[in-house]
Design an enzyme around this catalytic site. Structure first.
Site, PDB file in Angstrom:
ATOM      1  N   ASP A 186      14.888   9.702 -17.616  1.00 22.42           N
ATOM      2  CA  ASP A 186      13.996  10.731 -18.187  1.00 22.42           C
ATOM      3  C   ASP A 186      13.974  10.555 -19.702  1.00 22.42           C
ATOM      4  O   ASP A 186      13.110   9.876 -20.255  1.00 22.42           O
ATOM      5  CB  ASP A 186      14.488  12.119 -17.752  1.00 22.42           C
ATOM      6  CG  ASP A 186      13.750  13.273 -18.433  1.00 22.42           C
ATOM      7  OD1 ASP A 186      12.701  13.031 -19.040  1.00 22.42           O
ATOM      8  OD2 ASP A 186      14.225  14.431 -18.366  1.00 22.42           O
TER       9      ASP A 186
ATOM     10  N   ASP B 175      20.241  16.290 -12.252  1.00 21.78           N
ATOM     11  CA  ASP B 175      19.813  15.841 -13.579  1.00 21.78           C
ATOM     12  C   ASP B 175      20.934  16.249 -14.527  1.00 21.78           C
ATOM     13  O   ASP B 175      21.138  17.439 -14.769  1.00 21.78           O
ATOM     14  CB  ASP B 175      18.485  16.493 -13.990  1.00 21.78           C
ATOM     15  CG  ASP B 175      18.052  16.057 -15.387  1.00 21.78           C
ATOM     16  OD1 ASP B 175      18.720  15.175 -15.984  1.00 21.78           O
ATOM     17  OD2 ASP B 175      17.042  16.603 -15.903  1.00 21.78           O
TER      18      ASP B 175
ATOM     19  N   LYS C   1       9.517  16.672  -8.988  1.00 25.52           N
ATOM     20  CA  LYS C   1      10.408  17.793  -9.283  1.00 25.52           C
ATOM     21  C   LYS C   1       9.589  18.808 -10.056  1.00 25.52           C
ATOM     22  O   LYS C   1       8.952  18.487 -11.053  1.00 25.52           O
ATOM     23  CB  LYS C   1      11.688  17.332  -9.995  1.00 25.52           C
ATOM     24  CG  LYS C   1      11.690  17.294 -11.471  1.00 25.52           C
ATOM     25  CD  LYS C   1      13.116  17.212 -12.001  1.00 25.52           C
ATOM     26  CE  LYS C   1      13.090  17.025 -13.501  1.00 25.52           C
ATOM     27  NZ  LYS C   1      14.413  17.001 -14.114  1.00 25.52           N
TER      28      LYS C   1
ATOM     29  N   GLN D  79      22.482  19.799 -15.923  1.00 25.96           N
ATOM     30  CA  GLN D  79      21.341  20.694 -16.083  1.00 25.96           C
ATOM     31  C   GLN D  79      20.727  21.149 -14.754  1.00 25.96           C
ATOM     32  O   GLN D  79      20.261  22.273 -14.644  1.00 25.96           O
ATOM     33  CB  GLN D  79      20.287  19.971 -16.937  1.00 25.96           C
ATOM     34  CG  GLN D  79      19.071  20.773 -17.290  1.00 25.96           C
ATOM     35  CD  GLN D  79      18.217  20.001 -18.275  1.00 25.96           C
ATOM     36  OE1 GLN D  79      18.528  19.899 -19.451  1.00 25.96           O
ATOM     37  NE2 GLN D  79      17.134  19.415 -17.795  1.00 25.96           N
TER      38      GLN D  79
ATOM     39  N   GLU E 192      13.706  26.959 -14.616  1.00 28.73           N
ATOM     40  CA  GLU E 192      12.994  26.286 -13.527  1.00 28.73           C
ATOM     41  C   GLU E 192      13.030  27.095 -12.231  1.00 28.73           C
ATOM     42  O   GLU E 192      12.677  26.579 -11.167  1.00 28.73           O
ATOM     43  CB  GLU E 192      13.560  24.874 -13.334  1.00 28.73           C
ATOM     44  CG  GLU E 192      13.356  24.031 -14.588  1.00 28.73           C
ATOM     45  CD  GLU E 192      13.750  22.576 -14.437  1.00 28.73           C
ATOM     46  OE1 GLU E 192      14.394  22.223 -13.432  1.00 28.73           O
ATOM     47  OE2 GLU E 192      13.410  21.801 -15.342  1.00 28.73           O
TER      48      GLU E 192
ATOM     49  N   LYS F 194       6.548  12.274 -17.104  1.00 31.54           N
ATOM     50  CA  LYS F 194       6.070  13.515 -17.725  1.00 31.54           C
ATOM     51  C   LYS F 194       4.997  13.117 -18.731  1.00 31.54           C
ATOM     52  O   LYS F 194       5.313  12.482 -19.747  1.00 31.54           O
ATOM     53  CB  LYS F 194       7.218  14.194 -18.478  1.00 31.54           C
ATOM     54  CG  LYS F 194       8.377  14.718 -17.608  1.00 31.54           C
ATOM     55  CD  LYS F 194       9.571  15.097 -18.488  1.00 31.54           C
ATOM     56  CE  LYS F 194      10.608  15.915 -17.759  1.00 31.54           C
ATOM     57  NZ  LYS F 194      11.864  16.038 -18.552  1.00 31.54           N
TER      58      LYS F 194
ATOM     59  N   ARG G   7       7.807  20.333 -16.720  1.00 29.38           N
ATOM     60  CA  ARG G   7       8.697  20.630 -17.834  1.00 29.38           C
ATOM     61  C   ARG G   7       9.275  22.013 -17.574  1.00 29.38           C
ATOM     62  O   ARG G   7       8.738  22.778 -16.785  1.00 29.38           O
ATOM     63  CB  ARG G   7       7.939  20.637 -19.178  1.00 29.38           C
ATOM     64  CG  ARG G   7       7.213  19.377 -19.550  1.00 29.38           C
ATOM     65  CD  ARG G   7       8.069  18.125 -19.545  1.00 29.38           C
ATOM     66  NE  ARG G   7       9.282  18.145 -20.333  1.00 29.38           N
ATOM     67  CZ  ARG G   7       9.516  17.407 -21.420  1.00 29.38           C
ATOM     68  NH1 ARG G   7       8.581  16.593 -21.861  1.00 29.38           N
ATOM     69  NH2 ARG G   7      10.672  17.463 -22.039  1.00 29.38           N
ATOM     70  N   SER G   8      10.323  22.342 -18.307  1.00 27.57           N
ATOM     71  CA  SER G   8      10.871  23.685 -18.123  1.00 27.57           C
ATOM     72  C   SER G   8       9.893  24.759 -18.613  1.00 27.57           C
ATOM     73  O   SER G   8       9.906  25.884 -18.134  1.00 27.57           O
ATOM     74  CB  SER G   8      12.224  23.807 -18.826  1.00 27.57           C
ATOM     75  OG  SER G   8      12.129  23.383 -20.164  1.00 27.57           O
TER      76      SER G   8
ATOM     77  N   GLU H 245      19.817  11.722 -12.457  1.00 27.56           N
ATOM     78  CA  GLU H 245      18.896  11.566 -13.588  1.00 27.56           C
ATOM     79  C   GLU H 245      19.682  11.645 -14.891  1.00 27.56           C
ATOM     80  O   GLU H 245      20.588  12.475 -15.022  1.00 27.56           O
ATOM     81  CB  GLU H 245      17.845  12.680 -13.514  1.00 27.56           C
ATOM     82  CG  GLU H 245      16.813  12.649 -14.640  1.00 27.56           C
ATOM     83  CD  GLU H 245      15.842  13.821 -14.531  1.00 27.56           C
ATOM     84  OE1 GLU H 245      15.542  14.265 -13.420  1.00 27.56           O
ATOM     85  OE2 GLU H 245      15.399  14.297 -15.597  1.00 27.56           O
TER      86      GLU H 245
HETATM   87  P1  PGA Z   1      12.697  19.887 -20.034  1.00 24.77           P
HETATM   88  O1  PGA Z   1      13.796  19.699 -18.905  1.00 24.77           O
HETATM   89  O2  PGA Z   1      11.387  20.081 -19.384  1.00 24.77           O
HETATM   90  O3  PGA Z   1      13.195  21.080 -20.800  1.00 24.77           O
HETATM   91  O4  PGA Z   1      12.735  18.628 -20.849  1.00 24.77           O
HETATM   92  C1  PGA Z   1      13.577  19.029 -17.704  1.00 24.77           C
HETATM   93  C2  PGA Z   1      14.334  17.724 -17.631  1.00 24.77           C
HETATM   94  O5  PGA Z   1      15.214  17.423 -18.453  1.00 24.77           O
HETATM   95  O6  PGA Z   1      14.080  16.952 -16.714  1.00 24.77           O
HETATM   96 ZN    ZN Z   2      15.761  15.434 -17.252  1.00 25.70          ZN
END
Ligand code: PGA
Ligand code: ZN
Length: 422
Positions: free
Chosen positions: A307, A239, A383, A159, A203, A332, A361-362, A282
């Site tokens: 995560d 990640d 991040k 990702q 992102e 998070k 978050r995304s 990650e």
């Molecule tokens: P998400 O992605 O905010 O869509 O969960 C970020 C991550 O996986 O770290």
């Molecule tokens: Zn992640």
């Protein structure tokens, strides 16, 4: 004391609705926007959405109603600085382990807005309210320069392919170097894949179609680093978000058009660590594989970040510690729903030698409580994406904090062993 709690439906960077919560006291106002994940862990607090046609089902009017009608009456009259008691109250009002009753998004908005209002009431910057005079660590940023998986249109399965400015002497130098490398990389990508490949993912990192192998992404990033004159001054991180690649029926991972067993994927990580200055991985395995995480943490001398594995839950962090799974927490707040629980997850991690990486978050807005949270916790790592305002405002806030701290500001020393000693 709290005199009012209100909420509104606003838009995030994806033009999708989220909540903005405002907490008033006689002496100050706190406002917080709620981020939203796309590549979400199965064990996260529920993000409550209205369903139906409005906003394609993503409206948050129910969550807004929960804040104003069910939470507000309980909080009015309480001491805004009593964060722990307020968060306990939120958790018990909700009454479910996954926060599906009031909504993890409603809880997160109220909890963070209470924190921000507490700082405003004491007329202190948020990072100082949170961390006291000791809050001085500017975080090492992990820049997600090339996106794949759920967050990008590239053919990459991992990702995020991040560059880490471990060799910089200060946060502002780190950000400047990352900006230079980002634009240098843009030039490389444009000449290799054409101008249409300069689009960015959720992102704000590049997501060139045609790339499939993480090694090709690393090579491009390292070339950009070299051409900027920073050879040896950057590390790499990824990640994998492996839960998104995992097929529970076959117990295999879909990577580069192959079905890989856990063992094959672990071997791939070994090769990547041998061949590249890769210092942090990650979610290398799916979110319930504590044993696999433990094996990998043992086998590789790099940072292994949990995560989806931990979802910022103090209980899941405890399980990880007992089983030796991972050596870093991705923090998070909206994965768990309250600031106090996120802080508990962080301090439990720290006490057991785990590094802490504060994360966006995304789905984000330009609200910057995340930047203050990173410094307030002396987390040492953040991040928060790459380009566009919901990302750059975090960097701008961190630059402001760095200037405010002056000679007291540190960079890198609290980042944990893997990001400090390359
Ligand atoms: P998400 O992605 O905010 O869509 O969960 C970020 C991550 O996986 O770290
Ligand atoms: Zn992640």
């Amino acid at each position: 004391v709290i005199t009012d709690v209100s909420a509104r439906e606003i838009l995030d960077n994806r033009l999708e609705p989220t909540l903005r919560v405002t907490v008033e006291t006689g002496a100050g106002t706190g406002r917080a926007d709620v981020p939203c994940g796309r590549s979400r862990g199965a064990n996260e607090a529920v993000d409550l959405r209205d369903g139906g046609d409005r906003y394609r089902g993503l409206g948050v009017r129910t969550a807004v109603g929960n804040v104003e009608e069910r939470i507000a009456p309980e909080l009015i009259g309480t001491d805004v600085t009593d964060q722990r008691a307020i968060d306990d109250r939120l958790v018990s009002l909700d009454g479910t382990p996954d926060r599906s009753n009031l909504g993890g998004n409603a809880l997160t908005g109220v909890s963070v807005a209470v924190l921000v209002a507490g700082a405003a009431t004491l007329d202190a910057p948020l990072y100082r309210y949170l961390g006291g005079v000791d809050a001085s660590a500017l975080p090492v940023p992990l820049f997600d320069l090339i996106e794949g998986g759920e967050l990008g249109a590239s053919g990459l399965d991992f990702q995020e392919h991040q560059v880490v400015p471990t060799g910089a002497d200060s946060f502002s130098e780190a950000v400047r170097r990352c900006s230079e490398v980002y634009h240098e990389l843009g030039g490389l990508i444009e000449s290799e894949f054409g101008p249409a490949s300069l689009d960015v993912g959720d992102e704000g990192g590049y997501t060139p179609t045609g790339l499939t192998d993480p090694r090709d992404a690393f090579d491009l990033e390292l070339r950009a680093v070299e051409e900027c004159g920073y050879g040896g001054e950057f590390s790499l991180a990824v990640d994998v978000a492996a839960s998104e690649l995992y097929d529970p029926d076959t117990g295999t991972y879909d990577v580069m058009d192959e079905r890989m067993t856990r063992g094959e994927l672990v071997d791939l990580y070994g090769d990547l660590v041998d061949g590249y200055p890769l210092v942090s991985i990650e979610d290398p395995l799916h979110e319930e594989d504590f044993d696999g995480f433990a094996q990998l943490t043992d086998a590789l001398d790099v940072q292994i970040v949990g995560d989806d594995l931990f979802v910022t839950s103090p209980d899941r962090v405890q399980t990880g510690i007992e089983r030796g799974a991972a050596n870093a927490l991705l923090l998070k707040v909206n994965q768990v729903g309250t600031v106090s629980e996120a802080l508990a997850a962080a301090s439990r991690s720290r006490r057991n030698g785990y590094a802490v990486q504060v994360s966006e978050r995304s789905g984000q807005t330009a609200d910057t409580w995340l930047a203050d949270l990173a410094v307030g916790l002396n987390a040492g790592q953040i991040k928060t994406g790459v380009s566009r305002s919901e990302r750059t405002e975090q960097y701008n806030r961190l630059l402001e904090i760095e200037a405010e701290l002056g000679s007291a500001a540190t960079y890198g020393v609290d980042a944990g062993p893997c990001l400090t000693d390359r």
